[in-house]
Scaffold this motif. Structure first.
Motif, PDB file in Angstrom:
ATOM      1  N   PHE A 114      11.142   9.523   3.351  1.00 32.36           N
ATOM      2  CA  PHE A 114      11.049   8.834   4.631  1.00 32.36           C
ATOM      3  C   PHE A 114       9.612   8.846   5.158  1.00 32.36           C
ATOM      4  O   PHE A 114       9.177   7.909   5.822  1.00 32.36           O
ATOM      5  CB  PHE A 114      12.032   9.402   5.667  1.00 32.36           C
ATOM      6  CG  PHE A 114      12.780   8.311   6.389  1.00 32.36           C
ATOM      7  CD1 PHE A 114      14.009   7.873   5.929  1.00 32.36           C
ATOM      8  CD2 PHE A 114      12.214   7.681   7.492  1.00 32.36           C
ATOM      9  CE1 PHE A 114      14.662   6.821   6.560  1.00 32.36           C
ATOM     10  CE2 PHE A 114      12.864   6.637   8.136  1.00 32.36           C
ATOM     11  CZ  PHE A 114      14.093   6.208   7.674  1.00 32.36           C
ATOM     12  N   LEU A 115       8.867   9.898   4.821  1.00 35.32           N
ATOM     13  CA  LEU A 115       7.443   9.909   5.188  1.00 35.32           C
ATOM     14  C   LEU A 115       6.737   8.748   4.491  1.00 35.32           C
ATOM     15  O   LEU A 115       5.901   8.058   5.078  1.00 35.32           O
ATOM     16  CB  LEU A 115       6.797  11.225   4.767  1.00 35.32           C
ATOM     17  CG  LEU A 115       7.232  12.501   5.497  1.00 35.32           C
ATOM     18  CD1 LEU A 115       6.624  13.717   4.809  1.00 35.32           C
ATOM     19  CD2 LEU A 115       6.821  12.460   6.972  1.00 35.32           C
ATOM     20  N   ASP A 116       7.085   8.544   3.216  1.00 39.71           N
ATOM     21  CA  ASP A 116       6.489   7.427   2.479  1.00 39.71           C
ATOM     22  C   ASP A 116       6.915   6.087   3.067  1.00 39.71           C
ATOM     23  O   ASP A 116       6.113   5.154   3.150  1.00 39.71           O
ATOM     24  CB  ASP A 116       6.880   7.496   0.994  1.00 39.71           C
ATOM     25  CG  ASP A 116       6.137   8.614   0.266  1.00 39.71           C
ATOM     26  OD1 ASP A 116       4.936   8.776   0.516  1.00 39.71           O
ATOM     27  OD2 ASP A 116       6.772   9.327  -0.530  1.00 39.71           O
TER      28      ASP A 116
ATOM     29  N   PRO B 286       5.634   0.776  -1.558  1.00 37.11           N
ATOM     30  CA  PRO B 286       4.249   0.562  -1.987  1.00 37.11           C
ATOM     31  C   PRO B 286       3.590   1.834  -2.505  1.00 37.11           C
ATOM     32  O   PRO B 286       2.729   1.789  -3.389  1.00 37.11           O
ATOM     33  CB  PRO B 286       3.534   0.053  -0.725  1.00 37.11           C
ATOM     34  CG  PRO B 286       4.487   0.182   0.400  1.00 37.11           C
ATOM     35  CD  PRO B 286       5.858   0.438  -0.144  1.00 37.11           C
ATOM     36  N   ALA B 287       3.973   2.980  -1.935  1.00 38.34           N
ATOM     37  CA  ALA B 287       3.388   4.253  -2.408  1.00 38.34           C
ATOM     38  C   ALA B 287       4.407   5.363  -2.195  1.00 38.34           C
ATOM     39  O   ALA B 287       5.244   5.288  -1.291  1.00 38.34           O
ATOM     40  CB  ALA B 287       2.116   4.567  -1.642  1.00 38.34           C
ATOM     41  N   VAL B 288       4.342   6.392  -3.036  1.00 40.06           N
ATOM     42  CA  VAL B 288       5.293   7.511  -2.917  1.00 40.06           C
ATOM     43  C   VAL B 288       4.531   8.841  -2.930  1.00 40.06           C
ATOM     44  O   VAL B 288       4.927   9.793  -3.583  1.00 40.06           O
ATOM     45  CB  VAL B 288       6.388   7.471  -4.022  1.00 40.06           C
ATOM     46  CG1 VAL B 288       7.408   6.385  -3.766  1.00 40.06           C
ATOM     47  CG2 VAL B 288       5.787   7.318  -5.409  1.00 40.06           C
ATOM     48  N   LYS B 289       3.460   8.854  -2.142  1.00 41.02           N
ATOM     49  CA  LYS B 289       2.580  10.035  -2.117  1.00 41.02           C
ATOM     50  C   LYS B 289       3.315  11.315  -1.714  1.00 41.02           C
ATOM     51  O   LYS B 289       3.195  12.359  -2.368  1.00 41.02           O
ATOM     52  CB  LYS B 289       1.452   9.748  -1.104  1.00 41.02           C
ATOM     53  CG  LYS B 289       0.564  10.917  -0.789  1.00 41.02           C
ATOM     54  CD  LYS B 289      -0.555  10.539   0.180  1.00 41.02           C
ATOM     55  CE  LYS B 289      -0.224  10.935   1.605  1.00 41.02           C
ATOM     56  NZ  LYS B 289      -1.337  10.876   2.540  1.00 41.02           N
TER      57      LYS B 289
ATOM     58  N   ALA C 197      12.813   4.321  -4.718  1.00 38.78           N
ATOM     59  CA  ALA C 197      11.507   4.339  -4.053  1.00 38.78           C
ATOM     60  C   ALA C 197      10.392   3.978  -5.024  1.00 38.78           C
ATOM     61  O   ALA C 197       9.486   3.206  -4.688  1.00 38.78           O
ATOM     62  CB  ALA C 197      11.260   5.710  -3.432  1.00 38.78           C
ATOM     63  N   ARG C 198      10.475   4.509  -6.236  1.00 40.63           N
ATOM     64  CA  ARG C 198       9.408   4.221  -7.222  1.00 40.63           C
ATOM     65  C   ARG C 198       9.309   2.730  -7.494  1.00 40.63           C
ATOM     66  O   ARG C 198       8.224   2.203  -7.671  1.00 40.63           O
ATOM     67  CB  ARG C 198       9.677   4.962  -8.533  1.00 40.63           C
ATOM     68  CG  ARG C 198       9.301   6.417  -8.446  1.00 40.63           C
ATOM     69  CD  ARG C 198       8.897   6.990  -9.823  1.00 40.63           C
ATOM     70  NE  ARG C 198       8.332   8.315  -9.641  1.00 40.63           N
ATOM     71  CZ  ARG C 198       9.037   9.448  -9.739  1.00 40.63           C
ATOM     72  NH1 ARG C 198      10.310   9.408 -10.048  1.00 40.63           N
ATOM     73  NH2 ARG C 198       8.452  10.612  -9.534  1.00 40.63           N
ATOM     74  N   SER C 199      10.466   2.031  -7.474  1.00 36.35           N
ATOM     75  CA  SER C 199      10.340   0.593  -7.781  1.00 36.35           C
ATOM     76  C   SER C 199      10.257  -0.287  -6.530  1.00 36.35           C
ATOM     77  O   SER C 199      10.029  -1.485  -6.683  1.00 36.35           O
ATOM     78  CB  SER C 199      11.461   0.129  -8.729  1.00 36.35           C
ATOM     79  OG  SER C 199      12.644   0.756  -8.444  1.00 36.35           O
TER      80      SER C 199
END
Ligand code: ACO
Ligand code: LMR
Length: 264
Positions: free
Chosen positions: A202-204, A168-171, A163-165
């Motif tokens: 999954f929210l991200d 677009p965002a991992v809030k 996810a980090r790479s």
């Protein structure tokens, strides 16, 4: 004019009336010819749209990482006992699936619900966790029987790395990590578990893909689509355990007396 008899069923995800079946309007031949994967099929049948490749890849990673976790976990144990009782594949599979719930594998939706609510309301991890404690609710997505601060869950790390790479965002993931930092200050086994990692990520995915309205995201979280990922994934392993027991011709299982505390 035309008189249309009222229908008893409404269906919006697939149609088999034409020359070939369609998933969310996409014909089977396109699915095959365009090299769609299982993540694309899940996006069509669950979310009724084609999602970007990084999203379908993420779905596939969730499926692969959750496919099995050895013979000792609740689901596999039930499946093994059932297979050894001479039951068929479907019985052995559903026996294992029935253990998926708030403690085991089925905490993804609740993790998404609680993390979303807490993060959207800007609660500090302290306020969130202590608030849950006051309500007598364990934080879904936190805690593990064998994983701990010094024996982290590799699956969680792999999901976060992807996810980090790619996202677009991992809030929401970052929020879950902050919650984990706080819970780990309370006890060593209160790690972010795979349910919590999938729930927050999954929210991200939903928020960052630009493919869902706010209302649609709320509906997905409220209906609870996400435990479906674990159910689907773990079915792969449970089917494997059934075949394994049959192949090994294992006899009826009986739990040893010595392992039971008989008491009044
Ligand atoms: N939130 C807050 N406190 C917790 C949590 C949590 N999620 N989990 C454990 N604790 C604390 C509690 O103080 C608990 O005491 P209690 O019984 O009075 O509530 C104490 O730790 C000891 O808990 P145990 O029962 O020893 O923990 P156990 O190892 O049995 O539980 C479990 C593991 C079931 C995963 C638990 O942490 C939990 O309920 N987590 C939330 C549900 C969840 O995320 N499940 C998915 C796990 S991952 C998977 O199945 C693929
Ligand atoms: C699993 O994926 O089955 C596990 O995280 C649960 C466990 O206790 O190992």
């Amino acid at each position: 004019g035309k008189v249309r008899a009222p229908t008893h069923i409404i269906s919006t995800i697939s149609d088999d009336r034409g020359e070939e079946p369609c998933y969310a309007g996409v014909p089977m031949s396109s699915i095959i010819e365009q090299g769609y994967g299982v993540g694309d099929v899940i996006s069509l049948l669950w979310f009724k749209r084609s999602l970007p490749r990084y999203c379908t890849k993420f779905i596939e990673i969730c499926i692969m990482l959750c496919a099995d976790h050895g013979p000792c976990v609740s689901g596999a144990h039930n499946t093994i006992v059932t297979a050894r009782a001479g039951k068929d594949l479907v019985s052995s599979l559903v026996s294992g699936l029935l253990t998926i719930g708030p403690r085991f594998g089925g905490a993804i939706d609740d993790a998404a619900r609680y993390f979303k609510d807490a993060c959207d309301r800007n609660l500090t991890p302290y306020e969130f966790v202590e608030g849950m404690k006051k309500k007598g609710i364990r934080v879904p997505g936190i805690g593990h029987r064998i994983k701990s601060r010094d024996n982290r869950d590799k699956r969680v790390e792999l999901l976060q790395k992807f996810a980090r790479s790619n996202f677009p965002a991992v809030k929401y993931m970052e929020y879950a990590v902050q919650v984990e930092t706080y819970t780990l200050s309370k006890a060593n086994n209160l790690v972010l578990n795979v349910d919590g990692a999938i729930g927050s990520l999954f929210l991200d995915l939903l928020a960052g893909s630009g493919m869902f309205t706010k209302q649609e995201i709320d509906e997905i979280v409220q209906i609870g689509y996400l435990n479906g990922l674990f159910v689907l994934a773990r079915s792969i392993g449970l089917i494997g355990h059934t075949f394994d027991q049959k192949r090994l011709k294992q006899p009826l299982y009986r739990h040893p007396w010595e392992d039971v505390l008989y008491t009044k």
